[in-house]
Design a protein around this motif. Structure first.
Motif, short mmCIF file in Angstrom:
data_model
loop_
_atom_site.label_atom_id
_atom_site.label_comp_id
_atom_site.label_asym_id
_atom_site.label_seq_id
_atom_site.Cartn_x
_atom_site.Cartn_y
_atom_site.Cartn_z
N ARG A 132 0.81 -1.22 0.00
CA ARG A 132 0.00 0.00 0.00
C ARG A 132 0.84 1.27 0.00
O ARG A 132 0.59 2.19 -0.78
CB ARG A 132 -0.94 -0.01 1.20
N LEU A 186 0.65 4.06 -2.90
CA LEU A 186 0.19 5.44 -2.64
C LEU A 186 1.22 6.46 -3.13
O LEU A 186 0.87 7.48 -3.72
CB LEU A 186 -0.06 5.65 -1.14
N TYR A 208 -6.77 2.78 -3.75
CA TYR A 208 -5.64 3.64 -3.36
C TYR A 208 -5.65 4.98 -4.12
O TYR A 208 -5.30 6.02 -3.56
CB TYR A 208 -4.31 2.93 -3.55
#
Ligand SMILES: [Zn+2]
Length: 303
Positions: free
Chosen positions: A81, A85, A117
């Motif tokens: 993640r 991002l 995201y």
């Protein structure tokens, strides 16, 4: 346990999505999937292929945590993640630089949003963010983090727009190469944008140096069950132009990856990186920006 043989799915022969030509010539094949070039315009695609309706079935829970990401899906999308991002923030910065009007306060829609995201980054930019994805697993995960995502395709996106109004920015990242009908995809997105709205498309670039160097070994050819079109920049420009879009900017799309992951990939190629890989576990969660220049990012505007 006795394995039951799966019935062999029926394949269908298709015409060219760029020029409509019916004649295409096989260039090579990957695990039994013929990859052809259109005789008239040179567009490369899988042909014959599964019927259009079967392409949705690929994207179940395994897709986002795949035992073999080289063949199918992602290694551990949830676990990556932070670097995803960071990648998306960099892409947004580039889009903001080329967008003629401010995006803040406008609607944002991500097609093929996975875990949402890109929505998180759009919200950071002050946009009202929505997403759709064909994977129930992905949309459930995004729902769990309070994001406005719906399971579905561009038809679902059209229903969102009917409810909340036209979008100022739509992203279609790593999606169009999966779709049975790329031109219809672009036409639908055109209709979902407000006048002056921006579409950002990212897809592998077959005309890139890396693709040409690797030839049939290019990584994007290795998933012919998922990637069914292999566009050159010119192919995508032609489709966008025919849809009515005005090209605003062009770039490539790299990504941030955890240093350990980058070295792991490299270690598969060269011994020297195996030592570096062991060191990498000590540097912790560092990320590096990797851009092999073999993905195109086209930004265009609905007039
Ligand atoms: Zn053609």
């Amino acid at each position: 346990m006795e394995e039951v043989a799966k019935p062999i799915a029926k394949r269908e022969r298709i015409g060219c999505a760029r020029c409509g030509g019916r004649e295409s010539r096989e260039q090579f094949s990957v695990r039994g999937w013929p990859i052809v070039d259109c005789e008239s315009c040179g567009l490369r695609f899988v042909n014959p292929r599964l019927p259009a309706s079967q392409y949705e079935q690929v994207y179940g829970p395994e897709y986002f945590k795949s035992p073999d990401s080289l063949l199918c899906g992602y290694r551990d999308y949830g676990g990556e993640r932070a670097s995803v991002l960071r990648t998306f923030r960099r892409r947004f910065a580039w889009i903001l630089k080329h967008a003629r009007k401010p995006l803040v306060g406008g609607g944002f829609l991500d097609i093929g949003c996975a875990f949402g995201y890109a929505l998180e980054v759009a919200i950071e930019e002050g946009m009202h963010a929505y997403g759709v994805d064909v994977s129930a697993h992905a949309t459930n995960e995004a729902h769990g983090r309070g994001l406005r995502v719906d399971r579905g395709d561009t038809n679902t996106a059209a229903r969102i727009v009917a409810k909340v109004g036209a979008m100022r920015l739509i992203t279609s990242w790593d999606v169009i190469e999966h779709l049975p009908d790329p031109e219809t995809h672009l036409r639908v997105l055109w209709n979902l944008l407000e006048p002056g709205g921006i579409l950002s498309v990212i897809t592998p670039d077959r005309s890139s140096l890396l693709a040409r160097l690797f030839g049939t070994g290019w990584i994007e050819y290795q998933k012919p069950e998922e990637h069914i079109y292999f566009f050159r920049r010119d192919d995508l420009r032609a489709l966008l132009d025919r849809t009515g879009f005005i090209l605003a900017a062009e770039s490539t799309a790299g990504k941030y990856v955890p240093l350990g992951f980058a070295l792991e990939r490299l270690a598969a190629y060269a011994k020297v990186f195996r030592v570096a890989k062991r060191l990498a576990w000590r540097v912790g969660a560092q990320t590096v920006y990797v851009d092999p220049l073999d993905k195109m990012h086209l930004l265009c505007r609905r007039p």
